[in-house]
Scaffold this motif. Structure first.
Motif, short mmCIF file in Angstrom:
data_model
loop_
_atom_site.label_atom_id
_atom_site.label_comp_id
_atom_site.label_asym_id
_atom_site.label_seq_id
_atom_site.Cartn_x
_atom_site.Cartn_y
_atom_site.Cartn_z
N UNK A 193 1.91 5.03 -3.12
CA UNK A 193 1.85 4.13 -4.13
C UNK A 193 3.12 3.44 -4.34
N UNK A 194 4.18 4.10 -4.24
CA UNK A 194 5.56 3.43 -4.39
C UNK A 194 5.73 2.41 -3.39
N UNK A 195 5.24 2.49 -2.16
CA UNK A 195 5.28 1.63 -1.13
C UNK A 195 4.68 0.32 -1.48
N UNK A 196 3.53 0.34 -1.87
CA UNK A 196 2.53 -0.75 -2.10
C UNK A 196 3.14 -1.34 -3.56
N UNK A 197 3.39 -0.62 -4.55
CA UNK A 197 3.80 -1.16 -5.63
C UNK A 197 5.21 -1.98 -5.81
N UNK A 198 5.88 -1.60 -4.74
CA UNK A 198 7.33 -2.30 -4.50
C UNK A 198 6.94 -3.47 -4.13
N UNK A 199 6.09 -3.92 -3.18
CA UNK A 199 5.97 -5.17 -2.66
C UNK A 199 5.11 -5.92 -3.71
N UNK A 200 4.13 -5.35 -4.17
CA UNK A 200 3.50 -6.17 -5.57
C UNK A 200 4.46 -6.19 -6.48
N UNK A 201 5.53 -5.39 -6.86
CA UNK A 201 6.45 -5.84 -7.91
C UNK A 201 7.42 -7.01 -7.59
N UNK A 202 7.91 -7.00 -6.36
CA UNK A 202 8.70 -8.02 -5.96
C UNK A 202 7.85 -9.55 -5.62
N UNK A 203 6.57 -9.35 -5.36
CA UNK A 203 6.03 -10.58 -5.37
C UNK A 203 5.46 -11.16 -6.84
N UNK A 204 5.20 -10.40 -7.90
CA UNK A 204 5.15 -10.97 -9.11
C UNK A 204 6.51 -11.41 -9.55
#
Length: 334
Positions: A193-204
């Protein structure tokens, strides 16, 4: 040289709000991730990981909100009418989450209902925090030093998108917290989850970095005028640096590193908002000096803050120090 009391108090309140976001953010993130860990022992462990600190984390919200009322009453009276609905919903979410946190341990038959209450309260609180932030960033119409907008002005595509983005960011904090505090299967799932959410957070963050400057001409001038344009290049590089630290920490088993870097993303995002706002406390309408209480009141309150803020910091640091390290799954705090 006279002391600039409004500037000092703006810094104190900004620090209190940031402290709330980065500290309460990860335990809201635990609630957001709750449905993705279906086993009872996993949920117990997740809640136990934040049990010693979650209540104290909300102290900073009280300090920030109470300080705004006492120190910048005009800003309080202007901002609150503009975002009454999301603020009330946020507070209801926090209350419901707190009740669910306690009641879940007291019942067996209705435990699944309190699990969903904990998730629902966390999601609602996090989402409407983001909505309130988005409504503030997009600007609040002020006429004759009073809010002149409508009841639904806060509800826009930008504020809704901000709420969703904050859900993603808090989910990242919750996932990296679990990586830092737990071991075994739960920690491995949290890493995914952390790996996926890290990229999603930076994209946001990238989306809003491109979106925000076009909301107000003042934002555009600030971000692309000299000397603040320097930050327009430095901050994205630092964001990418934090992303690299998160990913490398997850891959190399450095369990503390992703959480610290995730906090860094929030600090950078908060700094970006501060650069856009300053010197306004109500964006493009009221500066911190226009909205401040009389200097006599600010001086009196500052004496209390000089005593109170270090006490809260010491208590918070001590609590995290006492409960540092990995959580023993066979032990709890209840």
């Amino acid at each position: 040289m006279p002391i600039d009391l409004p500037f000092i108090w703006a810094g104190i309140i900004a620090f209190a709000v940031l402290a709330y976001v980065i500290l309460d953010g990860f335990d809201l993130g635990i609630g957001i991730l709750f449905p993705f860990f279906p086993e009872k022992h996993e949920k117990d462990l997740m809640m136990n990981s934040v049990a010693p600190v979650w209540d104290g984390n909300e102290t900073w919200l009280v300090l920030g909100g109470g300080g705004l009322l006492a120190v910048f009453p005009l800003a309080y009276a202007t901002i609150l009418p503009a975002i009454y609905a999301p603020i009330i919903l946020m507070l209801l979410g926090l209350i419901f989450r707190g009740v669910a946190f306690e009641y879940r341990w007291r019942t067996k038959r209705a435990e699944h209902l309190w699990n969903w209450a904990f998730t629902g309260g966390s999601v609602v609180a996090a989402f409407f925090q983001g909505v309130a932030l988005g409504a503030l960033v997009q600007g609040i119409p002020v006429t004759d030093r009073a809010y002149s907008g409508g009841w639904w002005d806060w509800l826009t595509p930008f504020s809704i998108a901000t709420g969703l983005a904050l859900l993603i960011g808090y989910g990242l904090l919750g996932a990296t917290w679990l990586v830092m505090k737990t071991e075994g299967e739960i920690a491995e799932r949290a890493k995914v989850f952390a790996f996926r959410l890290a990229f999603a957070t930076v994209a946001a963050m990238g989306v809003f970095s491109l979106w925000t400057p076009w909301l107000e001409p003042a934002y555009l001038d600030r971000w692309f005028g000299y000397p603040t344009i320097v930050f327009s290049f430095i901050v994205p590089l630092m964001v990418l640096g934090c992303l690299w630290v998160i990913v490398s920490g997850l891959r190399n088993g450095r369990d503390v590193q992703p959480f610290v870097a995730a906090l860094g993303l929030f600090v950078l995002g908060y700094a970006g908002i501060g650069i856009s706002f300053y010197p306004y406390i109500v964006p493009t309408s009221l500066t911190i000096w226009e909205a401040a209480a009389p200097d006599s009141s600010l001086s009196f309150l500052l004496v209390g803050a000089v005593v109170l803020v270090p006490m809260i910091l010491c208590y918070t640091a001590y609590a995290y120090w006492v409960f540092r390290g990995k959580l023993n799954p066979d032990e709890g705090y209840h």
